[in-house]
Design a protein around this motif. Structure first.
Motif, PDB file in Angstrom:
ATOM      1  N   PHE A 281       0.826  -1.207   0.000  1.00 52.08           N
ATOM      2  CA  PHE A 281       0.000   0.000   0.000  1.00 52.08           C
ATOM      3  C   PHE A 281       0.863   1.261   0.000  1.00 52.08           C
ATOM      4  O   PHE A 281       0.439   2.302  -0.495  1.00 52.08           O
ATOM      5  N   SER A 282       2.081   1.172   0.542  1.00 56.44           N
ATOM      6  CA  SER A 282       2.996   2.317   0.475  1.00 56.44           C
ATOM      7  C   SER A 282       3.313   2.652  -0.973  1.00 56.44           C
ATOM      8  O   SER A 282       3.349   3.826  -1.378  1.00 56.44           O
ATOM      9  N   ALA A 283       3.565   1.605  -1.764  1.00 59.56           N
ATOM     10  CA  ALA A 283       3.840   1.818  -3.185  1.00 59.56           C
ATOM     11  C   ALA A 283       2.650   2.466  -3.879  1.00 59.56           C
ATOM     12  O   ALA A 283       2.807   3.362  -4.729  1.00 59.56           O
ATOM     13  N   ALA A 284       1.448   2.036  -3.521  1.00 60.57           N
ATOM     14  CA  ALA A 284       0.249   2.605  -4.140  1.00 60.57           C
ATOM     15  C   ALA A 284       0.008   4.042  -3.687  1.00 60.57           C
ATOM     16  O   ALA A 284      -0.307   4.922  -4.498  1.00 60.57           O
ATOM     17  N   LEU A 285       0.158   4.287  -2.387  1.00 64.39           N
ATOM     18  CA  LEU A 285      -0.095   5.625  -1.847  1.00 64.39           C
ATOM     19  C   LEU A 285       0.869   6.650  -2.424  1.00 64.39           C
ATOM     20  O   LEU A 285       0.489   7.795  -2.698  1.00 64.39           O
ATOM     21  N   SER A 286       2.142   6.260  -2.606  1.00 64.57           N
ATOM     22  CA  SER A 286       3.121   7.205  -3.149  1.00 64.57           C
ATOM     23  C   SER A 286       2.751   7.617  -4.565  1.00 64.57           C
ATOM     24  O   SER A 286       2.844   8.791  -4.930  1.00 64.57           O
ATOM     25  N   SER A 287       2.311   6.644  -5.374  1.00 63.45           N
ATOM     26  CA  SER A 287       1.909   6.964  -6.747  1.00 63.45           C
ATOM     27  C   SER A 287       0.630   7.787  -6.766  1.00 63.45           C
ATOM     28  O   SER A 287       0.497   8.747  -7.539  1.00 63.45           O
ATOM     29  N   LEU A 288      -0.319   7.428  -5.908  1.00 65.53           N
ATOM     30  CA  LEU A 288      -1.594   8.141  -5.862  1.00 65.53           C
ATOM     31  C   LEU A 288      -1.406   9.583  -5.403  1.00 65.53           C
ATOM     32  O   LEU A 288      -1.949  10.516  -6.021  1.00 65.53           O
ATOM     33  N   SER A 289      -0.630   9.789  -4.345  1.00 65.22           N
ATOM     34  CA  SER A 289      -0.447  11.149  -3.825  1.00 65.22           C
ATOM     35  C   SER A 289       0.277  12.033  -4.829  1.00 65.22           C
ATOM     36  O   SER A 289      -0.061  13.210  -5.005  1.00 65.22           O
ATOM     37  N   THR A 290       1.281  11.467  -5.513  1.00 63.76           N
ATOM     38  CA  THR A 290       2.012  12.228  -6.525  1.00 63.76           C
ATOM     39  C   THR A 290       1.083  12.656  -7.654  1.00 63.76           C
ATOM     40  O   THR A 290       1.110  13.812  -8.108  1.00 63.76           O
ATOM     41  N   ALA A 291       0.277  11.707  -8.118  1.00 61.89           N
ATOM     42  CA  ALA A 291      -0.633  12.017  -9.221  1.00 61.89           C
ATOM     43  C   ALA A 291      -1.658  13.068  -8.825  1.00 61.89           C
ATOM     44  O   ALA A 291      -1.981  13.966  -9.619  1.00 61.89           O
ATOM     45  N   LEU A 292      -2.171  12.987  -7.610  1.00 60.36           N
ATOM     46  CA  LEU A 292      -3.169  13.969  -7.167  1.00 60.36           C
ATOM     47  C   LEU A 292      -2.561  15.363  -7.068  1.00 60.36           C
ATOM     48  O   LEU A 292      -3.178  16.364  -7.475  1.00 60.36           O
ATOM     49  N   ASN A 293      -1.338  15.448  -6.533  1.00 65.80           N
ATOM     50  CA  ASN A 293      -0.676  16.746  -6.440  1.00 65.80           C
ATOM     51  C   ASN A 293      -0.375  17.316  -7.825  1.00 65.80           C
ATOM     52  O   ASN A 293      -0.527  18.518  -8.067  1.00 65.80           O
ATOM     53  N   SER A 294       0.017  16.450  -8.748  1.00 71.21           N
ATOM     54  CA  SER A 294       0.301  16.892 -10.114  1.00 71.21           C
ATOM     55  C   SER A 294      -0.961  17.360 -10.814  1.00 71.21           C
ATOM     56  O   SER A 294      -0.943  18.344 -11.572  1.00 71.21           O
ATOM     57  N   MET A 295      -2.068  16.657 -10.584  1.00 70.25           N
ATOM     58  CA  MET A 295      -3.324  17.075 -11.198  1.00 70.25           C
ATOM     59  C   MET A 295      -3.762  18.435 -10.668  1.00 70.25           C
ATOM     60  O   MET A 295      -4.325  19.253 -11.415  1.00 70.25           O
ATOM     61  N   ALA A 296      -3.491  18.699  -9.390  1.00 71.32           N
ATOM     62  CA  ALA A 296      -3.811  20.021  -8.846  1.00 71.32           C
ATOM     63  C   ALA A 296      -3.022  21.101  -9.580  1.00 71.32           C
ATOM     64  O   ALA A 296      -3.561  22.175  -9.906  1.00 71.32           O
ATOM     65  N   ALA A 297      -1.745  20.815  -9.870  1.00 69.30           N
ATOM     66  CA  ALA A 297      -0.919  21.782 -10.607  1.00 69.30           C
ATOM     67  C   ALA A 297      -1.454  21.998 -12.009  1.00 69.30           C
ATOM     68  O   ALA A 297      -1.536  23.137 -12.499  1.00 69.30           O
ATOM     69  N   VAL A 298      -1.827  20.919 -12.685  1.00 75.39           N
ATOM     70  CA  VAL A 298      -2.303  21.027 -14.072  1.00 75.39           C
ATOM     71  C   VAL A 298      -3.634  21.760 -14.143  1.00 75.39           C
ATOM     72  O   VAL A 298      -3.846  22.615 -15.024  1.00 75.39           O
TER      73      VAL A 298
END
Length: 621
Positions: A366-383
């Motif tokens: 789940f750590s592997a999943a959470l790291s990818s999910l959090s990164t993508a969410l933060n990037s989507m906020a930027a976009v």
């Protein structure tokens, strides 16, 4: 008929003494209170980091929230990059790939190293010199607003199709070890991730990634060390895989339809990793948080070493899987109901009697999943802020409004991704291949338009849009049609041999052979279902998908640009790769004063073309 009843009666008396696959599965689902405690502790620590950066050391303003104030440290950013890239898809998908098809996939390392060389010399200098927040801002400076919007839409589509897979995979692992339905655990974990990403911004994402990388690596090392010791050492693991044909070199033929060749693994994987690392907002946003280009380049190589080390570790875990189950394949017996539940099954087999250790493994997944999910969410906020809203507004946002918009974006995309898990569940494919295949729909066109902008000065916005949209349509057609053919069984790939001769429990296949019943009385084992052979193009190796989309985009974009023409004399040299700048004949009077003044340049990065531009700024002012 009397003899049939007699045989059935005798077998019915004997079979209850033999455990069934359902009995074995339930006996291995002994996820106890210590395991839940370890798992919850991992989630709580991530939430605590979010609280710290959201309320104690609060990130102020968009720049702090999205790129960490551009003063992050190299090592934690590198660990964050590793954690984001090695998602649960890789953590569970790579061992499955090795178990089912052999170790040839691990040769993607050749393409990864090639990616590092190209990225640090071609793409990264351009993005870092321009001091961007959104990667797609580059497309507006190089082409126009429509191209920027197109690139942002490609990214958004890619994220929305990728995140549900990222969430679904660890839920499969949790289901294997606990029996809890994937749709119960998925919303719970997503809420935690949305919370710390929403309140803490990029700094919370990076530092939770550091924690998650350590947990992820620790969990994998624990599994492979304990499993290897139980079997009698690495020599046993290697010998059993060698006998089964899993230890082999990739094919060297040039047939692009072959699933894994050395060329697909090197150059096809190079295209996939280049798009993911060099032009994707997920990764570039972290590189742009570093203060200098030199620091960003160091982060690239630390990321590559770390990512390859984890991929190699996951590959060995796949070898360990086969060495453990060489005489009783869990997929044939349905002890593992999905391919990507193999590693969790192994964990419960070898660590189930040690309280807390299965919980550590699940926490790692789940750590592997959470790291990818959090990164993508933060990037989507930027976009969303930088590409979908700001370009269409005359006035800038107040900090309060910008903060609300970014957090609303994180919540909305996270919720949507959790809901799309229902769709992914029905795709019926190995997730490693599935994620790369679906991702190529947008990654090929995206890499194509960025590459034509950075390497081909004569390309223009019309060429970029026509090339990109054509590539998008063709790749969507190829990827979705091929995936449908795989899901329906019309396309199959040769798998390595497995056996069920050593199974100590009964399963459906054996029961059907032993028991007489009207439903199978007329069944002929030699009967075959005739299916139409799919078009050869659909059998193209999934590793070539991104490169195919890139080439289509580049060829069409360059041809259209040559027909419609582009005046390279008006092109800012900072928008192309460093080695291309010397071929430009940019006239100083064609450049806007603020095009040069607004750039923050390091003295050691200045070259002859920039010195000329600065001199002309002084003349103009």
């Amino acid at each position: 008929m009397a003899s049939e009843r007699l045989v059935n009666g005798i077998l019915s008396d004997l079979l209850p003494a033999i455990p069934t696959v359902q009995d074995v599965s339930k006996s291995m689902q002994n996820f106890g209170y210590p395991d839940y405690a370890v798992f919850i502790l991992m989630l709580a620590s991530c939430g605590g980091v979010g609280i710290y950066f959201g309320f104690v050391k609060k990130s102020m303003g968009e720049d702090e929230y999205l790129v960490g104030g551009r003063n992050m440290k190299t090592f934690p950013v590198s660990l964050s990059l590793i954690a984001s890239f090695i998602s649960a898809i890789s953590l569970l998908g790579t061992p499955t790939e090795v178990y089912v098809y052999g170790i040839t996939y691990l040769f993607v390392g050749c393409g990864v190293i090639l990616m590092g060389i190209v990225m640090t010399t071609v793409y990264l200098p351009v993005f870092h010199d321009l001091k961007l927040t959104s990667t797609y801002e580059y497309l507006e400076r190089r082409f126009d607003k429509k191209t920027r919007l197109f690139g942002s839409v490609l990214f958004s589509i890619g994220i929305i199709t990728w995140l549900p897979i990222v969430i679904y995979v660890p839920a499969l692992a949790f289901n294997q070890v606990t029996g809890i339905n994937v749709h119960i655990i998925t919303p719970f974990v997503c809420i935690v991730c949305i919370f710390y990403t929403c309140v803490g911004g990029l700094k919370a994402v990076v530092w939770t990634d550091v924690i998650q990388t350590i947990v992820m690596l620790g969990a994998m090392l624990l599994v492979i060390i304990k499993g290897t010791v139980d079997l009698g050492g690495p020599s046993v693991v290697i010998h059993r895989n060698l006998e089964s044909g899993r230890l082999e070199l990739p094919d060297t033929d040039w047939n692009p339809l072959t699933r894994h060749t050395i060329w697909a693994l090197t150059f096809g994987a190079f295209g996939h990793w280049l798009q993911t690392s060099a032009v994707n907002q997920n990764m570039i946003q972290r590189y742009l948080s570093l203060p200098t280009l030199g620091a960003a380049r160091r982060a690239v190589w630390i990321f590559i070493v770390g990512a390859l080390s984890l991929v190699g570790t996951c590959g060995y875990a796949g070898m360990l899987l086969y060495a453990t189950y060489q005489e009783c394949d869990p997929l044939t017996t349905k002890l593992a109901r999905a391919k990507d539940q193999l590693l969790p099954l192994l964990v419960m087999d070898i660590l189930g009697d040690y309280p807390g250790l299965p919980g550590l493994f699940v926490a790692g997944v789940f750590s592997a999943a959470l790291s990818s999910l959090s990164t993508a969410l933060n990037s989507m906020a930027a976009v969303v802020i930088e590409d979908f809203i700001k370009p269409f507004r005359k006035n800038s946002f107040t900090p309060r409004v910008a903060d609300i918009l970014m957090k609303v974006t994180v919540v909305a995309i996270g919720t949507l991704s959790a809901g799309l898990v229902f769709v992914v569940e029905r795709m019926g494919s190995h997730v490693l291949q599935l994620s790369m295949s679906l991702g190529s729909i947008t990654s090929g066109p995206s890499l194509g338009i960025f590459t034509m902008g950075i390497l081909f000065p004569w390309t223009n916005s019309m060429g970029a849009l026509i090339g990109g949209t054509t590539s998008l349509g063709l790749m969507a057609w190829l990827s979705l049609t091929a995936q449908a053919a795989i899901s329906s069984g019309h396309i199959r790939f040769e798998e390595k041999p497995v056996s069920t001769e050593g199974c100590t429990y009964t399963f459906q296949k054996v029961e059907n052979l032993l028991l007489f019943s009207p439903s199978n009385a007329n069944f002929n084992a030699t009967d075959e279902v005739i299916v139409s052979e799919p078009w050869a193009f659909y059998r193209l190796s999934y590793l070539w998908y991104t490169m195919t989309g890139t080439i289509i985009s580049l060829v069409i974009g360059c041809l259209v640009s040559l027909i419609s023409s582009q005046d390279t004399k008006k092109l800012d040299p900072l928008l192309v790769a460093p080695f291309v700048r010397k071929f430009l004949k940019t006239r100083p009077q064609d450049l806007q004063v603020n095009d040069v003044v607004k750039l923050e340049l390091e003295p050691r990065e200045l070259n002859r073309s920039r010195c000329i531009l600065q001199g002309n700024v002084r003349k103009l002012t």
